[in-house]
Design an enzyme around this catalytic site. Structure first.
Site, short mmCIF file in Angstrom:
data_model
loop_
_atom_site.label_atom_id
_atom_site.label_comp_id
_atom_site.label_asym_id
_atom_site.label_seq_id
_atom_site.Cartn_x
_atom_site.Cartn_y
_atom_site.Cartn_z
N ASP A 262 -9.65 -2.04 -1.35
CA ASP A 262 -10.19 -3.38 -1.60
C ASP A 262 -9.59 -4.31 -0.57
O ASP A 262 -9.14 -3.86 0.48
CB ASP A 262 -9.92 -3.82 -3.04
CG ASP A 262 -11.01 -4.75 -3.57
OD1 ASP A 262 -11.28 -5.77 -2.91
OD2 ASP A 262 -11.59 -4.46 -4.63
N HIS A 285 -11.57 -4.13 2.18
CA HIS A 285 -12.69 -5.07 2.16
C HIS A 285 -12.39 -6.30 2.99
O HIS A 285 -13.00 -7.36 2.79
CB HIS A 285 -13.02 -5.48 0.72
CG HIS A 285 -13.58 -4.38 -0.12
ND1 HIS A 285 -13.90 -4.52 -1.45
CD2 HIS A 285 -13.89 -3.09 0.19
CE1 HIS A 285 -14.36 -3.37 -1.93
NE2 HIS A 285 -14.36 -2.49 -0.95
#
Length: 456
Positions: A262, A285
């Site tokens: 993430d 991310h």
């Protein structure tokens, strides 16, 4: 890349089955505790902040005058009382040592917000138990989203270092979350209410959720941190952000290597005066502002943030600003939001290397809402201004080829003074197009393709 950080680590196996008695009960059997063989303590590392520096100096941390060694059962039993004993004994001026070559097990939620003027020298291996029922009931509930932490480390003038490993026993959580998205997964390292200190030279492994949550803290430096821990089953390790900052200021995150699933770093509501520099991020991310504007009636501020010299590989985004729209939206069953207010201002991303990243740069005010027509009918009231993104280079992934970036606000009334320049990023086929809408193109020195504001 101009830098590379190598941090060695050793992994052991542990299982814990016992709950610890209270702190008061500890004194009754203190004389019966087994003694651990002492190992030479580490010297507090000196990691200068640089090349970018915060707007104000970090407070000085004086030398420690006392040493305490943490005992271990060495058999997978809960060592939490041994840890508390050493922390209380060496608080206010001491140096606590988790000995090299020693395995420690934690099966009790530890509130360590009482610490003052103390160093935690983690040279050994610490693992949290896999008792998911206990941790869901007893981990510390933080007030943002569904965040909980194994422990709360806070207080004043606390340094943590040593080259050891902290292991969150994440695999059981990855598998459990795949069957129930509403479980509460603890964050591995909770820096909660810390005023002055440093966290450095640590290996963080297999966190159930975020690796670091920095909340209500100020004047803290993170250096030379290694983060890693993918799932070994078909159930992906999700929401494993490297760092999330929240209601914190004057924070530095630098010289670290992050392999996760993430955000590499995420600036959550009311993160101010933050520097992130010299990071290698893989599988993430991106380095993200947000998400913001999630809760109606709350004002989210992110300002004075400088991100410098980042390597971003195999990720969904390089630099990202993500804001919820003005109407309730659902990103997933356990994550909904929209309708909050606030502002993003004075944010810089400078020098970012892109390798196999979907979007080199993404700005969106429709986070959690895929219907752009609906999003534009209810635009975000959270403003974005004073943003500079420059000196990006490299190659994106094939996923969105020939598009390499996305710069879309939900209304031109809430986005201004956004500059994107010196971008040498191409798709695998040579494309360099950005999807652009509702942002003044005077500051966008990129190849913009304007989308229909009502399209999905």
């Amino acid at each position: 890349m101009r830098f590379q950080w190598h941090i060695a680590f050793a992994l052991f196996e542990a299982a814990a089955v016992l709950a610890a008695p209270s702190w008061s009960a500890l004194q009754e059997y203190k004389s019966h505790l087994p003694k651990v063989i002492s190992s030479k303590p580490s010297s507090r590392p000196n990691h200068p902040i640089g090349p970018k520096h915060p707007g104000k100096p970090m407070p000085l941390s004086p030398p420690r005058v006392k040493y305490c060694y943490v005992n271990s059962h060495g058999s997978g039993q809960d060592d939490s009382n041994y840890i508390l004993e050493a922390l209380h004994e060496c608080n206010n001026g001491g140096h606590v040592v988790f000995s090299q070559g020693t395995q420690y097990t934690i099966g009790t939620a530890l509130d360590m917000t009482f610490l003052k003027h103390i160093d935690l020298d983690i040279r050994g291996y610490i693992q949290f138990t896999n008792d998911t029922d206990y941790w869901q009931a007893n981990s510390f509930k933080q007030i943002f989203q569904n965040a909980t932490t194994f422990f709360q480390l806070g207080g004043e003038d606390v340094n943590v270092y040593g080259g050891g490993t902290i292991d969150g026993n994440g695999q059981i959580w990855y598998d459990l979350y795949a069957s129930n998205i509403y479980i509460l997964r603890p964050i591995l390292f909770g820096t909660i209410g810390l005023k002055g200190g440093s966290i450095s030279d640590l290996n963080l492994r297999f966190s159930p959720q975020y690796y670091n949550f920095v909340a209500n803290s100020s004047d803290v430096v993170f250096s030379n941190i290694s983060i890693s821990g993918a799932s070994v089953s078909a159930n992906v390790a999700k929401n494993t952000d490297g760092w999330d900052t929240y209601r914190s200021s004057n924070i530095v995150i630098q010289n670290s290597n992050v392999n996760n699933g993430d955000d590499c770093v995420s600036f959550k509501p009311n993160s101010t005066d933050i520097i992130v520099q010299n990071l290698i991020c893989n599988g993430s991310h991106g380095i993200s502002v947000g998400s913001l504007g999630q809760y109606i009636g709350e004002v989210d501020i992110v300002e004075n943030v400088y991100v410098y010299n980042i390597s971003m590989s195999n990720a969904s985004d390089g630099a990202r600003i993500k804001v919820w729209p003005g109407l309730p939206s659902t990103l997933s069953g356990d994550l909904q939001g929209g309708g909050g207010t606030g502002a993003v201002s004075n944010v810089t991303y400078d020098t970012v290397e892109i390798t196999n990243v979907d979007y080199a740069i993404e700005i969106t005010q429709c986070y959690g809402q895929k219907n752009l027509t609906l999003c534009n009918q209810y635009p975000s009231s959270l403003t974005i201004s004073g943003v500079l993104m420059q000196n990006f280079y490299g190659t994106t992934s094939t996923k969105l080829d020939p598009i390499v970036g996305y710069l879309v606000c939900s209304s031109p009334d809430v986005c201004s003074d956004i500059t994107v320049r010196d971008i040498a990023v191409h798709s695998p086929t040579g494309g360099d197009r950005f999807t652009c809408a509702n942002i003044p193109e005077t500051g966008l020195q990129v190849n913009c393709t304007t989308i229909n504001k009502g399209s999905n």
